[in-house]
Design a protein around this motif. Structure first.
Motif, short mmCIF file in Angstrom:
data_model
loop_
_atom_site.label_atom_id
_atom_site.label_comp_id
_atom_site.label_asym_id
_atom_site.label_seq_id
_atom_site.Cartn_x
_atom_site.Cartn_y
_atom_site.Cartn_z
N ASP A 1 0.84 -1.19 0.00
CA ASP A 1 0.00 0.00 0.00
C ASP A 1 0.88 1.25 0.00
O ASP A 1 1.81 1.35 0.80
N VAL A 2 0.59 2.20 -0.91
CA VAL A 2 1.38 3.43 -0.98
C VAL A 2 0.53 4.66 -0.67
O VAL A 2 0.84 5.77 -1.12
N SER A 3 -0.52 4.50 0.12
CA SER A 3 -1.44 5.60 0.39
C SER A 3 -0.75 6.83 0.95
O SER A 3 -1.08 7.96 0.58
N HIS A 4 0.19 6.64 1.86
CA HIS A 4 0.85 7.78 2.52
C HIS A 4 2.25 8.03 1.99
O HIS A 4 2.96 8.89 2.54
N ALA A 5 2.67 7.31 0.98
CA ALA A 5 4.00 7.50 0.41
C ALA A 5 4.03 8.75 -0.46
O ALA A 5 3.02 9.19 -1.00
N GLY A 6 5.22 9.32 -0.60
CA GLY A 6 5.40 10.44 -1.52
C GLY A 6 5.18 10.01 -2.97
O GLY A 6 5.16 8.81 -3.28
N ASP A 7 5.06 10.98 -3.85
CA ASP A 7 4.73 10.66 -5.25
C ASP A 7 5.82 9.82 -5.92
O ASP A 7 5.53 8.82 -6.57
N ARG A 8 7.07 10.22 -5.77
CA ARG A 8 8.16 9.46 -6.39
C ARG A 8 8.27 8.07 -5.78
O ARG A 8 8.42 7.08 -6.50
N THR A 9 8.18 8.00 -4.46
CA THR A 9 8.24 6.70 -3.79
C THR A 9 7.10 5.81 -4.27
O THR A 9 7.28 4.60 -4.51
N SER A 10 5.90 6.37 -4.42
CA SER A 10 4.75 5.60 -4.89
C SER A 10 5.01 5.05 -6.29
O SER A 10 4.80 3.86 -6.55
N LEU A 11 5.47 5.91 -7.19
CA LEU A 11 5.72 5.48 -8.57
C LEU A 11 6.81 4.40 -8.63
O LEU A 11 6.68 3.41 -9.36
N GLU A 12 7.86 4.58 -7.87
CA GLU A 12 8.96 3.60 -7.90
C GLU A 12 8.55 2.28 -7.27
O GLU A 12 9.00 1.21 -7.72
N ALA A 13 7.69 2.33 -6.26
CA ALA A 13 7.20 1.08 -5.67
C ALA A 13 6.30 0.34 -6.64
O ALA A 13 6.39 -0.90 -6.78
N ILE A 14 5.43 1.05 -7.34
CA ILE A 14 4.56 0.43 -8.34
C ILE A 14 5.38 -0.22 -9.44
O ILE A 14 5.11 -1.34 -9.87
N GLU A 15 6.44 0.48 -9.87
CA GLU A 15 7.30 -0.04 -10.93
C GLU A 15 8.12 -1.24 -10.44
O GLU A 15 8.31 -2.22 -11.17
N ALA A 16 8.59 -1.18 -9.20
CA ALA A 16 9.46 -2.25 -8.68
C ALA A 16 8.69 -3.52 -8.35
O ALA A 16 9.26 -4.62 -8.37
N SER A 17 7.42 -3.39 -8.06
CA SER A 17 6.64 -4.55 -7.63
C SER A 17 6.26 -5.44 -8.81
O SER A 17 5.82 -4.96 -9.86
N SER A 18 6.40 -6.73 -8.62
CA SER A 18 5.97 -7.69 -9.65
C SER A 18 4.48 -7.98 -9.56
O SER A 18 3.92 -8.66 -10.43
N LYS A 19 3.84 -7.49 -8.49
CA LYS A 19 2.40 -7.66 -8.28
C LYS A 19 1.73 -6.29 -8.25
O LYS A 19 2.38 -5.28 -7.97
N PRO A 20 0.44 -6.23 -8.51
CA PRO A 20 -0.27 -4.95 -8.42
C PRO A 20 -0.14 -4.35 -7.02
O PRO A 20 -0.07 -5.07 -6.02
N VAL A 21 -0.11 -3.03 -6.97
CA VAL A 21 0.04 -2.28 -5.73
C VAL A 21 -1.25 -1.51 -5.46
O VAL A 21 -1.91 -1.03 -6.39
N ALA A 22 -1.62 -1.38 -4.20
CA ALA A 22 -2.85 -0.69 -3.82
C ALA A 22 -2.58 0.71 -3.29
O ALA A 22 -1.50 1.01 -2.76
N ILE A 23 -3.57 1.56 -3.46
CA ILE A 23 -3.68 2.83 -2.75
C ILE A 23 -4.97 2.68 -1.96
O ILE A 23 -6.05 2.97 -2.46
N THR A 24 -4.89 2.18 -0.74
CA THR A 24 -6.11 1.74 -0.05
C THR A 24 -6.99 2.88 0.42
O THR A 24 -8.20 2.71 0.59
N HIS A 25 -6.42 4.07 0.63
CA HIS A 25 -7.23 5.19 1.11
C HIS A 25 -6.59 6.51 0.72
O HIS A 25 -5.64 6.97 1.34
N ALA A 26 -7.12 7.12 -0.31
CA ALA A 26 -6.63 8.41 -0.79
C ALA A 26 -7.69 8.99 -1.71
O ALA A 26 -8.85 8.56 -1.71
#
Length: 398
Positions: free
Chosen positions: A227-252
């Motif tokens: 979950d990248v709900s509270h992550a910064g924008d760059r951190t969110s994008l890099e986590a989505i790219e790095a993950s081999s599985k779909p990533v959630a934004i559970t509350h935003a």
């Protein structure tokens, strides 16, 4: 406006303990109390349709805090440090929910000013699981089948999650420990930077760290929803790219609808959807406001919903209201320094509560009513109430 307090007999959590003897007798808000006045404009047939949709489908809150809060908010700081949380089980059973992603407040209440440490996290998780083990009609879900079984059996499924895995420090195997103890959703960071990446409150987002990339790989391998709900924008994008599985934004929500750092920009929302992820729309006070509805109510939240559906596709949108039982606005005032709710120069009204989405008991009935009133089909409503989250979990969980 102060909330009525719960009588001693209303304390449902920890039934094996004695209130005022085994734990402090702090008076809690009454979960039955309602301030919201919202009601969708529905005829008798539409009201019946709402009830059918809730009864027939899996309904999942992607992020909520089903805990009772002190009636006197001067007790909040001390209450949060106890690591023992009280839940409105009877109210939740009447909510229409099948499952709830249960997150705690350790990032903002703990034994240290910087938030929970590892021992705090493990202690609170153990206490939470002990309470759930002594409740009738609830189950802790570890798999998609657990959620489906809960629906079949008329039970409420709790999905254990944490808003930040900062307490793992640099010990990667602690991700495995949390998984082994039942946590199936992990936020990478909350508001400010930790060993994995940067948060929404940081003035400079340095992105996903090398350790953060290792943690993402470990979560993928275990079957943990990131979950990248509270992550910064760059951190969110890099986590989505790095993950081999779909990533959630559970509350935003969508920054294109309301320009605060707590909302996600189009770039992040598109990336989430393109990789198969799901956004949960939140309703914490003064977050998902909109230009068209500057008084925060269900109407402004649904402005974010329609925007996200147009941008991401309805198959990538759900709801994570991020609500609680008690004075949510007062709670925010009490801990405002740790929330990272960036101010905006755009004028908007301050509210005492979010009308229509005040607490977990009313959220999904009102959301369903709004969707019925605005002409959404049964299949579309089924998707955003829980179907999209089930699809995501079936891809991520092992």
């Amino acid at each position: 406006m102060s909330s009525p307090v719960a009588r001693p007999s209303d304390y449902e959590s920890f039934p094996y303990m004695r209130r005022g003897i085994d734990f402090p007798a702090v008076e809690l808000s009454d979960p039955r109390h309602r301030r919201s006045g919202f009601a969708a404009a529905l005829d008798e047939e539409q009201v019946a349709r709402v009830e059918r949709l809730l009864a027939d489908n899996v309904v999942i809150s992607f992020h909520d805090h089903p805990q009772l809060f002190p009636a006197d908010l001067s007790d909040v700081s001390a209450f949060l440090r106890t690591t023992r949380e009280f839940t409105a089980f009877t109210e939740l059973r009447r909510s229409g929910l099948t499952a709830i992603f249960d997150n705690w407040f350790g990032v903002i209440g703990s034994t240290t000013p910087s938030g929970w440490q590892w021992d705090d996290l493990i202690t609170t998780l153990g206490l939470r699981l002990a309470d759930l083990a002594h409740q009738d009609g609830v189950v802790v879900a570890h798999t998609v089948q657990d959620i489906l079984d809960a629906k079949r059996d008329g039970r409420l499924a709790f999905i254990m999650g944490t808003e930040s895995v900062g307490p793992i420090g640099t010990e990667l195997d602690r991700v495995d420990v949390l998984y082994g103890l039942g946590i199936r959703q992990m936020g990478l960071v909350y508001a400010t930077a930790n060993t994995l990446g940067s948060g929404q409150k940081d003035p400079s987002d340095e992105g996903l760290t090398a350790f953060g990339r290792r943690a993402v790989r470990r979560m993928n391998a275990l079957g943990v929803l990131i979950d990248v709900s509270h992550a910064g924008d760059r951190t969110s994008l890099e986590a989505i790219e790095a993950s081999s599985k779909p990533v959630a934004i559970t509350h935003a929500g969508a920054r294109g609808v309301w320009p605060i750092a707590r909302m996600k920009p189009d770039e992040v929302l598109r990336a989430c959807a393109e990789r198969g992820g799901v956004l949960g729309l939140e309703a914490a006070p003064h977050t998902t406001v909109s230009y068209d509805h500057r008084t925060h109510t269900i109407e402004s939240v649904m402005d974010h919903f329609t925007y996200a559906v147009d941008l991401m596709g309805i198959e990538h949108v759900a709801f994570g209201p991020d609500t609680l039982y008690g004075d949510h606005v007062g709670f925010h005032h009490a801990i405002s320094g740790k929330l990272g709710l960036t101010a905006t120069d755009v004028a908007h009204d301050r509210v005492a509560h979010v009308d229509g989405l005040e607490n977990p008991s009313e959220n999904f009935r009102n959301i369903t009513g709004w969707l019925v009133e605005h002409g959404y089909s049964d299949s579309e409503i089924q998707a955003v109430l829980g179907g999209n989250i089930l699809r995501l979990l079936s891809e991520v969980w092992r």
